[in-house]
Design a protein around this motif. Structure first.
Motif: not given
Length: 288
Positions: A18-21, A24-31, A236-239
């Motif tokens: 999914l991260r390759e598809r 956006a998921l390639s960037a770290p998701c902060p906690m 979503l990202w397009a919008a």
């Protein structure tokens, strides 16, 4: 940041992570740096209201990712609402009492009613009648179908901001809220097994699966649901890319525009938090 499909829709080879598809998921998701404090606060609140808080649900991690760059109180309020809505879906018989409280009635003895009264009393007075009516009507939507949109609606009271009606009713703003709500709904459906009977126009329906069979629903249904998550995240990202200039054209002033943009950012961070939760779950770790 930009998200894209690394293969055309309908032509994604089996087993592509999914991260390759989704780029956006390639960037770290902060906690959130105080995630442990959020967890403790939610558990304490749940005990005070009589609502059980299951640590295994890790609502503090979802809230900590969704509001990683905000104060602890904002993330904690969202985590409490998430805990309540999760319980309400498991106890649909409590819904009439909850709706009565929203209408001004006193809560009964049910913990769900008392917990809702506590949260509603802290959020509703600061919101307009329009927001209150929208949120309450969302509670009556069949379980699962509107869950994602409910969480996006909560971004406003959690942030202490209300988006002007003229902006919220615009076609482009609605496109972002609908896509973000769908991503959350589908991720939650995959995690719980409560799949909504919704599908892309070109796809066959995804059959609903009882919660008891959450770990054993058909592989084909799972694959189509994952495809739906990817498609709606792309949309979503397009919008979302057009929201900053859209806000600027409404003449809200600098401070008000910044506040509204925070809500728009939550439309991205809440779905992202659910995507990370999906990839962290033992059941879907193979998707990563």
């Amino acid at each position: 940041m930009r998200t894209r499909l690394n293969a055309p829709r309908g032509a994604v080879p089996p087993g592509v992570p999914l991260r390759e598809r989704l780029a956006a998921l390639s960037a770290p998701c902060p906690m959130h740096p105080s995630a442990h404090r959020i967890e403790a606060a939610v558990i304490d609140w749940a005990r005070r209201t009589g609502l059980d808080a299951d640590p295994a649900e890790e609502v503090h991690r979802l809230a900590g990712r969704a509001f990683a760059r905000h104060d602890t109180g904002t993330a904690t309020l969202f985590a409490r609402w998430l805990t309540l809505l999760t319980r309400l879906r498991r106890q649909p018989a409590a819904l009439p009492g909850v709706l009565a409280v929203a209408g001004g009635g006193e809560p009964g003895h049910a913990p769900v009613e008392r917990a809702f009264a506590d949260l509603w009393g802290s959020c509703a007075p600061g919101m307009s009648r329009r927001w209150r009516e929208r949120f309450v009507s969302g509670l009556a939507v069949p379980a699962g179908a509107g869950f994602g949109r409910q969480l996006l609606d909560l971004a406003e009271p959690c942030l202490g901001v209300e988006v002007p009606a003229t902006l919220q009713e615009s076609r482009r703003w609605r496109a972002a809220t609908e896509a973000g709500g769908d991503v959350v709904t589908w991720c939650d459906a995959l995690l719980t097994g409560r799949l909504p009977v919704v599908a892309a126009p070109s796809s066959p329906p995804v059959p609903p699966v009882p919660a008891a069979r959450a770990e054993a629903f058909p592989q084909g249904a799972q694959a189509r649901a994952v495809d739906r998550v990817v498609e709606r995240m792309e949309e979503l990202w397009a919008a979302a890319r057009v929201l900053p200039p859209l806000v600027g054209r409404h003449g809200l002033g600098l401070d008000a525009s910044r506040e509204v943009i925070q809500v728009a950012c939550a439309f991205l961070t809440i779905p992202r938090a659910y995507l990370e939760g999906l990839l962290e779950s033992r059941r879907y770790r193979h998707l990563e």
